[in-house]
Design a protein around this motif. Structure first.
Motif, mmCIF file in Angstrom:
data_model
loop_
_atom_site.group_PDB
_atom_site.id
_atom_site.type_symbol
_atom_site.label_atom_id
_atom_site.label_comp_id
_atom_site.label_asym_id
_atom_site.label_seq_id
_atom_site.Cartn_x
_atom_site.Cartn_y
_atom_site.Cartn_z
ATOM 1 N N VAL A 65 36.195 -78.608 -38.808
ATOM 2 C CA VAL A 65 35.317 -79.702 -38.386
ATOM 3 C C VAL A 65 33.882 -79.185 -38.386
ATOM 4 C CG1 VAL A 65 34.675 -81.294 -36.544
ATOM 5 C CG2 VAL A 65 37.087 -80.800 -36.970
ATOM 6 N N VAL A 66 33.028 -79.861 -39.144
ATOM 7 C CA VAL A 66 31.606 -79.529 -39.220
ATOM 8 C C VAL A 66 30.820 -80.750 -38.760
ATOM 9 C CG1 VAL A 66 29.692 -78.925 -40.747
ATOM 10 C CG2 VAL A 66 31.940 -77.881 -41.094
ATOM 11 N N SER A 67 30.058 -80.589 -37.701
ATOM 12 C CA SER A 67 29.170 -81.649 -37.221
ATOM 13 C C SER A 67 27.771 -81.394 -37.748
ATOM 14 C CB SER A 67 29.155 -81.675 -35.693
ATOM 15 O OG SER A 67 30.441 -81.902 -35.161
ATOM 16 N N GLY A 68 26.900 -82.392 -37.606
ATOM 17 C CA GLY A 68 25.549 -82.148 -38.063
ATOM 18 C C GLY A 68 24.646 -83.358 -37.973
ATOM 19 N N LEU A 69 23.479 -83.195 -38.561
ATOM 20 C CA LEU A 69 22.488 -84.255 -38.631
ATOM 21 C C LEU A 69 21.635 -84.034 -39.870
ATOM 22 C CD1 LEU A 69 19.603 -82.793 -37.690
ATOM 23 C CD2 LEU A 69 20.629 -83.035 -35.453
ATOM 24 N N LYS A 70 20.962 -85.083 -40.294
ATOM 25 C CA LYS A 70 20.004 -84.974 -41.391
ATOM 26 C C LYS A 70 18.862 -85.948 -41.151
ATOM 27 C CE LYS A 70 22.155 -88.233 -44.643
ATOM 28 N NZ LYS A 70 22.661 -88.402 -46.034
ATOM 29 N N ASP A 71 17.791 -85.739 -41.902
ATOM 30 C CA ASP A 71 16.595 -86.596 -41.813
ATOM 31 C C ASP A 71 15.939 -86.535 -40.435
ATOM 32 O OD1 ASP A 71 17.222 -87.368 -44.420
ATOM 33 O OD2 ASP A 71 18.317 -89.141 -43.775
ATOM 34 N N LEU A 72 16.045 -85.370 -39.776
ATOM 35 C CA LEU A 72 15.372 -85.155 -38.498
ATOM 36 C C LEU A 72 13.998 -84.551 -38.794
ATOM 37 C CD1 LEU A 72 15.377 -84.996 -35.376
ATOM 38 C CD2 LEU A 72 16.392 -82.716 -35.605
ATOM 39 N N ALA A 101 20.946 -80.093 -40.657
ATOM 40 C CA ALA A 101 21.673 -79.036 -39.949
ATOM 41 C C ALA A 101 23.152 -79.389 -39.903
ATOM 42 C CB ALA A 101 21.131 -78.865 -38.530
ATOM 43 N N ARG A 102 23.993 -78.377 -40.140
ATOM 44 C CA ARG A 102 25.443 -78.550 -40.020
ATOM 45 C C ARG A 102 25.997 -77.357 -39.255
ATOM 46 N NH1 ARG A 102 27.817 -79.541 -45.851
ATOM 47 N NH2 ARG A 102 26.447 -77.815 -46.388
ATOM 48 N N TRP A 103 26.896 -77.643 -38.331
ATOM 49 C CA TRP A 103 27.458 -76.552 -37.543
ATOM 50 C C TRP A 103 28.981 -76.689 -37.465
ATOM 51 C CZ3 TRP A 103 23.646 -79.877 -35.770
ATOM 52 C CH2 TRP A 103 24.038 -80.889 -34.874
ATOM 53 N N ARG A 104 29.645 -75.537 -37.613
ATOM 54 C CA ARG A 104 31.113 -75.495 -37.662
ATOM 55 C C ARG A 104 31.672 -75.192 -36.284
ATOM 56 N NH1 ARG A 104 34.718 -71.207 -39.458
ATOM 57 N NH2 ARG A 104 32.951 -70.061 -40.334
ATOM 58 N N HIS A 105 32.693 -75.968 -35.903
ATOM 59 C CA HIS A 105 33.349 -75.771 -34.615
ATOM 60 C C HIS A 105 34.387 -74.661 -34.727
ATOM 61 C CE1 HIS A 105 31.627 -79.296 -32.508
ATOM 62 N NE2 HIS A 105 31.481 -79.727 -33.751
ATOM 63 N N GLY A 125 29.161 -84.540 -26.407
ATOM 64 C CA GLY A 125 28.322 -83.634 -25.627
ATOM 65 C C GLY A 125 27.861 -82.443 -26.447
ATOM 66 N N SER A 126 28.743 -81.940 -27.303
ATOM 67 C CA SER A 126 28.399 -80.802 -28.152
ATOM 68 C C SER A 126 27.278 -81.163 -29.111
ATOM 69 C CB SER A 126 29.636 -80.338 -28.925
ATOM 70 O OG SER A 126 29.340 -79.253 -29.769
ATOM 71 N N PHE A 127 27.357 -82.350 -29.709
ATOM 72 C CA PHE A 127 26.309 -82.785 -30.636
ATOM 73 C C PHE A 127 24.968 -82.891 -29.923
ATOM 74 C CE2 PHE A 127 23.617 -86.091 -32.369
ATOM 75 C CZ PHE A 127 23.494 -85.702 -33.699
ATOM 76 N N ALA A 128 24.951 -83.548 -28.767
ATOM 77 C CA ALA A 128 23.693 -83.733 -28.040
ATOM 78 C C ALA A 128 23.079 -82.387 -27.659
ATOM 79 C CB ALA A 128 23.929 -84.587 -26.797
ATOM 80 N N ALA A 129 23.923 -81.434 -27.243
ATOM 81 C CA ALA A 129 23.414 -80.129 -26.834
ATOM 82 C C ALA A 129 22.904 -79.339 -28.033
ATOM 83 C CB ALA A 129 24.507 -79.344 -26.115
ATOM 84 N N ALA A 130 23.625 -79.375 -29.152
ATOM 85 C CA ALA A 130 23.174 -78.660 -30.350
ATOM 86 C C ALA A 130 21.854 -79.228 -30.854
ATOM 87 C CB ALA A 130 24.246 -78.740 -31.435
ATOM 88 N N ARG A 131 21.727 -80.539 -30.855
ATOM 89 C CA ARG A 131 20.471 -81.166 -31.281
ATOM 90 C C ARG A 131 19.331 -80.739 -30.365
ATOM 91 N NH1 ARG A 131 17.300 -85.589 -30.231
ATOM 92 N NH2 ARG A 131 16.435 -86.710 -32.040
ATOM 93 N N GLU A 145 29.039 -71.259 -36.433
ATOM 94 C CA GLU A 145 28.218 -71.113 -37.629
ATOM 95 C C GLU A 145 27.292 -72.313 -37.764
ATOM 96 O OE1 GLU A 145 28.816 -70.217 -42.440
ATOM 97 O OE2 GLU A 145 30.557 -70.441 -41.116
ATOM 98 N N VAL A 146 26.050 -72.044 -38.132
ATOM 99 C CA VAL A 146 25.050 -73.105 -38.321
ATOM 100 C C VAL A 146 24.396 -72.910 -39.681
ATOM 101 C CG1 VAL A 146 22.962 -74.199 -37.424
ATOM 102 C CG2 VAL A 146 24.582 -73.129 -35.834
ATOM 103 N N ARG A 147 24.346 -73.977 -40.462
ATOM 104 C CA ARG A 147 23.637 -73.936 -41.734
ATOM 105 C C ARG A 147 22.496 -74.936 -41.692
ATOM 106 N NH1 ARG A 147 27.812 -72.783 -46.762
ATOM 107 N NH2 ARG A 147 28.888 -71.058 -45.763
ATOM 108 N N LEU A 148 21.325 -74.492 -42.144
ATOM 109 C CA LEU A 148 20.119 -75.295 -42.057
ATOM 110 C C LEU A 148 19.431 -75.378 -43.410
ATOM 111 C CD1 LEU A 148 18.972 -73.655 -38.762
ATOM 112 C CD2 LEU A 148 19.211 -76.119 -38.992
ATOM 113 N N THR A 149 18.964 -76.568 -43.740
ATOM 114 C CA THR A 149 18.113 -76.807 -44.896
ATOM 115 C C THR A 149 16.822 -77.434 -44.383
ATOM 116 O OG1 THR A 149 19.999 -77.116 -46.376
ATOM 117 C CG2 THR A 149 17.888 -78.027 -47.084
#
Length: 291
Positions: free
Chosen positions: A140-147, A182-186, A196-202, A237-241
């Motif tokens: 499972v990889v969560s993330g966001l884009k266009d921030l 940003a994408r982060w692997r659980h 809660g994990s998404f809000a905290a990572a952001r 793990e966190v991957r960032l572009t």
């Protein structure tokens, strides 16, 4: 020379599903874009056109709508896992499911009724799930884009290589702006409290961006990924572009005006593109998680 069929997958791309939860006069809105890719015993459909192993992509689309009605839509990671596990468990020819979801955020209009909404900017929440079916591997990889973020000071850039083609001048005060993907692997798929994990990572990403006196965008990228891993043990793990959204100081001398870091031209291209991974080196390797 032998010619063989290589890796392959198929699915239904960009199924838009909007789910409204009606809590009396107050409604709750979820707006998703769902992509499904399936793989498994698919040789014959490619080699001979035999469709016996193929679940139609139209059926995949219909499953998204049916599951939204039957199960509702909670966290997008949970919905993606639900779909992926269904396809691999229900069809013996399907060995692996990949489900990717984008969520578009809406906010309730305060002065309106409980059912009036406005889109919340351009930022998009994302989730990417892989499942090999019951008892198999999952990721499972969560993330966001266009921030889009910007520091109007607190950024420098100097000490770089200079060659015969270098015209860029060093600076100890510049605008630093970027559009974060940003994408982060659980660490343990299926066990995270994803909301809660998404809000905290952001929050970690934003705090590190704002709090880092930057000597390079690469340094800022690493600080952002590191902050997430330091504060969120469920993430490994966190991957960032991060494209460098250049802001160039405008020369106003021809007009008899000075420009003490006040007026900039925001250039959209070309741009520097900075990418990197920050990880716990003890994290389990899951190569499929990012594709």
């Amino acid at each position: 020379m032998a010619i063989v069929l290589g890796p392959n997958r198929y699915g239904k791309a960009e199924t838009r599903v909007v789910h409204v939860t009606r809590d009396g006069d107050v409604h709750h809105l979820r707006d998703l874009n769902v992509g499904i890719s399936l793989s498994g015993d698919m040789d014959e459909v490619h080699l001979t056109g035999d469709n016996a192993a193929v679940l139609p992509t139209d059926s995949q689309k219909n499953t998204v709508f049916a599951f939204a009605r039957e199960h509702g839509i909670g966290e997008i990671e949970e919905f993606a896992l639900l779909l992926a596990r269904h396809f691999t468990a229900a069809q013996p020819t399907i060995r692996h499911a990949r489900v990717e979801i984008e969520e578009y955020s809406w906010s309730r209009i305060p002065s309106g009724s409980g059912h009036s909404f406005v889109r919340s900017g351009t930022e998009v929440r994302t989730a990417l799930v892989h499942s090999d079916g019951p008892g198999g591997a999952e990721s499972v990889v969560s993330g966001l884009k266009d921030l889009v973020v910007l520091n109007s000071t607190g950024s420098e850039f100097h000490g770089f290589i200079r060659d015969e083609y270098t015209t860029l001048q060093p600076t100890d005060d510049r605008v630093l702006a970027t559009e974060v993907t940003a994408r982060w692997r659980h660490r343990d798929p299926g066990r995270s409290e994803y909301g809660g994990s998404f809000a905290a990572a952001r929050r970690c990403l934003l705090e590190a961006f704002a709090g880092t006196h930057s000597l390079s965008l690469q340094q800022t990228l690493y600080a952002m990924g590191r902050r997430v891993l330091e504060e969120r043990p469920e993430i490994c793990e966190v991957r960032l572009t991060m494209p460098n959204k250049h802001h160039f100081l405008v020369d106003l001398e021809p007009f008899g005006l000075d420009n003490d870091n006040e007026v900039y031209f925001a250039a959209d291209r070309p741009y520097g593109l900075i990418e990197g991974t920050v990880l716990d080196d003890a994290a389990p390797a899951v190569p499929a998680a990012w594709t």
